[in-house]
Design a protein around this motif. Structure first.
Motif, PDB file in Angstrom:
ATOM      1  N   VAL A 243       1.458  -1.419   0.059  1.00 60.86           N
ATOM      2  CA  VAL A 243       0.457   0.514   0.369  1.00 60.86           C
ATOM      3  C   VAL A 243       0.927   0.915   0.020  1.00 60.86           C
ATOM      4  O   VAL A 243       0.800   2.194  -0.539  1.00 60.86           O
ATOM      5  CB  VAL A 243      -0.743  -0.374   1.056  1.00 60.86           C
ATOM      6  CG1 VAL A 243      -1.630   1.157   1.304  1.00 60.86           C
ATOM      7  CG2 VAL A 243      -2.187  -1.278   1.114  1.00 60.86           C
ATOM      8  N   VAL A 244       2.249   1.522   1.184  1.00 60.03           N
ATOM      9  CA  VAL A 244       2.584   2.361   0.779  1.00 60.03           C
ATOM     10  C   VAL A 244       3.779   2.558  -0.357  1.00 60.03           C
ATOM     11  O   VAL A 244       3.259   3.742  -1.026  1.00 60.03           O
ATOM     12  CB  VAL A 244       3.861   2.064   1.674  1.00 60.03           C
ATOM     13  CG1 VAL A 244       5.015   3.652   1.660  1.00 60.03           C
ATOM     14  CG2 VAL A 244       3.439   2.619   3.573  1.00 60.03           C
ATOM     15  N   ASP A 245       3.931   1.521  -1.520  1.00 63.91           N
ATOM     16  CA  ASP A 245       4.384   1.534  -2.731  1.00 63.91           C
ATOM     17  C   ASP A 245       3.645   2.449  -3.608  1.00 63.91           C
ATOM     18  O   ASP A 245       3.734   3.215  -4.459  1.00 63.91           O
ATOM     19  CB  ASP A 245       4.598   0.715  -3.062  1.00 63.91           C
ATOM     20  CG  ASP A 245       6.290  -0.025  -2.618  1.00 63.91           C
ATOM     21  OD1 ASP A 245       6.865   0.721  -1.067  1.00 63.91           O
ATOM     22  OD2 ASP A 245       6.847  -1.326  -2.340  1.00 63.91           O
ATOM     23  N   GLU A 246       1.792   1.619  -3.376  1.00 65.63           N
ATOM     24  CA  GLU A 246       0.941   2.512  -4.270  1.00 65.63           C
ATOM     25  C   GLU A 246       0.619   3.636  -4.115  1.00 65.63           C
ATOM     26  O   GLU A 246       1.062   4.654  -5.695  1.00 65.63           O
ATOM     27  CB  GLU A 246       0.304   1.243  -4.431  1.00 65.63           C
ATOM     28  CG  GLU A 246      -1.284   1.510  -5.163  1.00 65.63           C
ATOM     29  CD  GLU A 246      -0.858   1.335  -6.521  1.00 65.63           C
ATOM     30  OE1 GLU A 246      -1.193   1.444  -7.326  1.00 65.63           O
ATOM     31  OE2 GLU A 246      -0.461   0.078  -6.571  1.00 65.63           O
ATOM     32  N   LEU A 247       0.628   4.023  -3.058  1.00 66.48           N
ATOM     33  CA  LEU A 247       0.358   5.467  -2.929  1.00 66.48           C
ATOM     34  C   LEU A 247       1.776   6.749  -2.644  1.00 66.48           C
ATOM     35  O   LEU A 247       1.781   7.419  -4.037  1.00 66.48           O
ATOM     36  CB  LEU A 247       0.275   5.892  -0.752  1.00 66.48           C
ATOM     37  CG  LEU A 247      -0.737   5.000  -0.426  1.00 66.48           C
ATOM     38  CD1 LEU A 247      -0.677   5.284   1.210  1.00 66.48           C
ATOM     39  CD2 LEU A 247      -1.730   5.218  -0.679  1.00 66.48           C
ATOM     40  N   ALA A 248       2.675   5.756  -3.494  1.00 64.25           N
ATOM     41  CA  ALA A 248       4.533   6.988  -3.412  1.00 64.25           C
ATOM     42  C   ALA A 248       4.138   6.468  -4.753  1.00 64.25           C
ATOM     43  O   ALA A 248       4.477   8.012  -5.078  1.00 64.25           O
ATOM     44  CB  ALA A 248       4.995   5.969  -2.726  1.00 64.25           C
ATOM     45  N   ASP A 249       4.122   5.599  -5.525  1.00 64.64           N
ATOM     46  CA  ASP A 249       3.576   5.392  -7.349  1.00 64.64           C
ATOM     47  C   ASP A 249       2.925   6.821  -7.579  1.00 64.64           C
ATOM     48  O   ASP A 249       2.462   7.620  -8.219  1.00 64.64           O
ATOM     49  CB  ASP A 249       3.820   4.621  -7.576  1.00 64.64           C
ATOM     50  CG  ASP A 249       4.820   3.779  -7.518  1.00 64.64           C
ATOM     51  OD1 ASP A 249       5.797   3.551  -6.750  1.00 64.64           O
ATOM     52  OD2 ASP A 249       4.457   2.600  -7.694  1.00 64.64           O
ATOM     53  N   ARG A 250       1.437   7.040  -6.916  1.00 63.67           N
ATOM     54  CA  ARG A 250       0.538   7.617  -7.363  1.00 63.67           C
ATOM     55  C   ARG A 250       0.543   9.714  -6.896  1.00 63.67           C
ATOM     56  O   ARG A 250       0.517  10.496  -7.755  1.00 63.67           O
ATOM     57  CB  ARG A 250      -0.836   7.696  -6.442  1.00 63.67           C
ATOM     58  CG  ARG A 250      -1.617   6.558  -6.767  1.00 63.67           C
ATOM     59  CD  ARG A 250      -2.929   6.148  -6.080  1.00 63.67           C
ATOM     60  NE  ARG A 250      -3.130   6.904  -4.753  1.00 63.67           N
ATOM     61  CZ  ARG A 250      -4.582   6.789  -4.241  1.00 63.67           C
ATOM     62  NH1 ARG A 250      -4.265   5.616  -4.436  1.00 63.67           N
ATOM     63  NH2 ARG A 250      -4.512   7.583  -3.534  1.00 63.67           N
ATOM     64  N   GLY A 251       1.774   9.566  -6.124  1.00 61.54           N
ATOM     65  CA  GLY A 251       2.336  10.951  -5.596  1.00 61.54           C
ATOM     66  C   GLY A 251       1.119  11.886  -5.357  1.00 61.54           C
ATOM     67  O   GLY A 251       2.059  13.093  -4.951  1.00 61.54           O
ATOM     68  N   ASP A 252      -0.138  11.406  -4.601  1.00 57.28           N
ATOM     69  CA  ASP A 252      -0.498  12.634  -4.138  1.00 57.28           C
ATOM     70  C   ASP A 252      -0.738  12.859  -2.343  1.00 57.28           C
ATOM     71  O   ASP A 252      -1.409  12.718  -2.170  1.00 57.28           O
ATOM     72  CB  ASP A 252      -2.588  12.220  -5.083  1.00 57.28           C
ATOM     73  CG  ASP A 252      -2.458  10.774  -4.513  1.00 57.28           C
ATOM     74  OD1 ASP A 252      -1.920   9.716  -3.908  1.00 57.28           O
ATOM     75  OD2 ASP A 252      -4.182  10.596  -4.815  1.00 57.28           O
TER      76      ASP A 252
END
Length: 541
Positions: A243-252
């Motif tokens: 989840v952390v990686d997904e949030l970081a990739d989204r950049g928001d």
């Protein structure tokens, strides 16, 4: 001295906090029988539950092992009782127990959790465990990437490794990684030895009087007591990191907010799974639907009776904690399909593959879980399923003494906590939910290998835990809980979640509908709406 003073202050604050942290769903129901023969009858019932093996063809259920494991994780996250004297001891050799006044139990029994399913066992350490608690919580974060939870590679075993995960994060961080260093990056052996002897943290970090480098750094050391439970914690930590990686990739999400945002997402998913996947696998469908529609009124009444205004802590129902939550005890198999190296891992190996038993400071690579053997739906009666819920608690003759002692400890705990007899609980439920619970017939209650022990004093006032197990046998053939067990489990879990203002029960998703995983973060584009989906997102399936 400073450590002891810190612990005393923390415990005093917990006891002096307004409101109770445990309560009774059926507080005004009949008391447990208080007579001099109760102790002997409980011992005879525990003996009967452990001495007769179930027909192997009926011993397995169609429930995957992740169901009882998830139940144990939930119980650990929701409750950690600080006053075990209230449960009148766990040893069969303890002094005879008598039911305590319910008001006294509510005053004296302290829950070190807040009862909100906030995943404290995944993210933090009890503050009451002393001055090292905060430092351990920091050590549980990945160095240089503090939004992620720290995981480590298992130790080489000489036999190879389980295929998944493909990366190195297959074990919890352990104390050996933290020994040494400064006050920010490590813990010294002297600091551990200086902790008060009564602290569970100190006892857990020692083995044979010396510091044990194999003990896991985790928010709840009980989750390091069984390899499958520890591996479930690894799975949840891996899901957090995805989840952390997904949030970081989204950049928001700002970097400084990644950890708390991911924690909130994981919490929502775990709560949703508890309500929408776990409870339906265990509970009678009609009972679960009625409790859910009604909003768990028994829990709400209990909460309003023991909770102080403004208190965030959710009181835990004692009928759940000391009885209904223990449905999982007879589900433990003598052998579990851990992985291809240990397709029939016995109970001894399951416990040796933990911080209490492994050598060195890492789990051997051949003892990590292959979740395709543990979480995927098994064939009915297949080797991957948990054992049936019922009164045949011992998986085989070899383990009968251990399970007899566990049964007796559970029966004694319920008796000491003055849990109402099962018949009284059913009567209370039927006064609000008309005809919700159909009492077992005399033949149903007294049939089978435990009939004689029940007939001897428990026929009309049956211990709640035993009745829940017997009811599961009679009404559901051990493949789920019966009506009374389902009602108590549903009232408790739904109640603790529904009355928490920060839970998913109060949160709306798209188009004003209740929150669901469709509204959450999707690691790798996958909606995490089941246990298999969670394990796939964690890259363990």
């Amino acid at each position: 001295m400073a450590a002891a003073q810190d612990v005393r202050r923390t415990a005093r604050r917990a006891r002096e906090a307004p409101g109770a942290s445990f309560g009774y769903l059926f507080r005004w129901a009949e008391d447990a029988p208080d007579d001099p023969d109760a102790e002997a009858r409980l011992a005879a019932l525990a003996q009967a539950m452990s001495e007769d093996e179930c027909d192997p063809r009926r011993a397995a259920s169609d429930l995957p092992l992740i169901v009882p494991l998830f139940g144990q994780f939930l119980e650990h996250d929701l409750t950690a009782a600080s006053d075990l004297r209230t449960t009148s001891g766990r040893s069969p050799e303890s002094a005879p127990v008598r039911p305590r006044a319910r008001a006294e139990v509510e005053r004296s029994l302290v829950n070190l959790r807040d009862g909100t399913l906030d995943l404290e066992s995944l993210y933090g350490v009890d503050a009451a465990e002393g001055p090292l608690a905060g430092r351990i919580a920091r050590l549980m974060r990945e160095p240089g990437a503090e939004a992620r939870l720290r995981l480590v590679a298992p130790a080489p075993s000489g036999r190879g490794r389980v295929a998944r995960p493909a990366d190195r994060g297959a074990d919890l961080p352990r104390l050996g990684l933290a020994l040494g260093g400064d006050a920010e990056t490590g813990i010294s052996e002297a600091e551990i030895m200086a902790l008060p002897p009564r602290l569970r943290l100190r006892r857990s970090f020692l083995r044979d009087g010396a510091v044990n480098p194999a003990r896991a750094l985790t928010g709840d050391l009980r989750n390091d007591g069984h390899v499958l439970l520890a591996q479930l914690q690894v799975a949840l930590a891996r899901f957090h990191n995805r989840v952390v990686d997904e949030l970081a990739d989204r950049g928001d999400v700002a970097p400084g907010a990644l950890f708390e945002t991911a924690r909130r997402e994981v919490r929502r998913h775990v709560q949703w799974l508890a309500l929408n996947r776990w409870l339906p696998r265990l509970c009678d469908p009609a009972v679960l639907a009625r409790v859910r529609r009604a909003g768990a009124p028994f829990y709400v009444e209990m909460r309003n009776g023991v909770r102080a205004p403004g208190q965030r802590r959710q009181p835990a129902p004692l009928e759940w904690w000391a009885a209904a939550a223990r449905f999982r005890l007879p589900m433990i198999p003598a052998e579990a399909p851990l992985n291809r190296f240990h397709p029939r891992a016995g109970l001894a190996l399951q416990r040796r593959a933990t911080g209490a038993g492994i050598a060195g400071d890492r789990l051997p690579a051949d003892r990590t879980a292959n979740w395709s053997r543990l979480a995927v739906e098994p064939r009915a009666g297949g080797p991957r399923g948990a054992r049936a819920i019922g009164t045949h608690i011992a998986p085989d003759e070899r383990h009968a003494p251990l399970f007899r002692d566990l049964a007796l400890a559970t029966l004694r705990k319920g008796h000491a906590l003055n849990l109402p007899p099962a018949q009284a609980c059913a009567a209370e439920l039927n006064m609000v939910y008309v005809d919700l619970v159909r009492p077992l017939s005399r033949q149903g209650l007294l049939g089978g290998h435990t009939g004689e022990a029940v007939r001897d004093g428990f026929e009309e006032r049956t211990p709640l835990w035993f009745y829940i197990l017997r009811e599961a046998e009679v009404q559901r053939d051990g493949r789920g809980l019966g009506q009374l067990g389902s009602a108590i489990l549903a009232e408790s879990i739904i109640g603790m979640i529904a009355t928490d203002p920060d839970s998913i029960w109060r949160r709306r998703g798209r188009q004003g509908l209740p929150w669901s995983p469709e509204d959450g973060v999707r690691p790798g584009g996958r909606v995490v709406d089941g246990f298999e989906a969670l394990l796939e997102a964690a890259e363990l399936l």
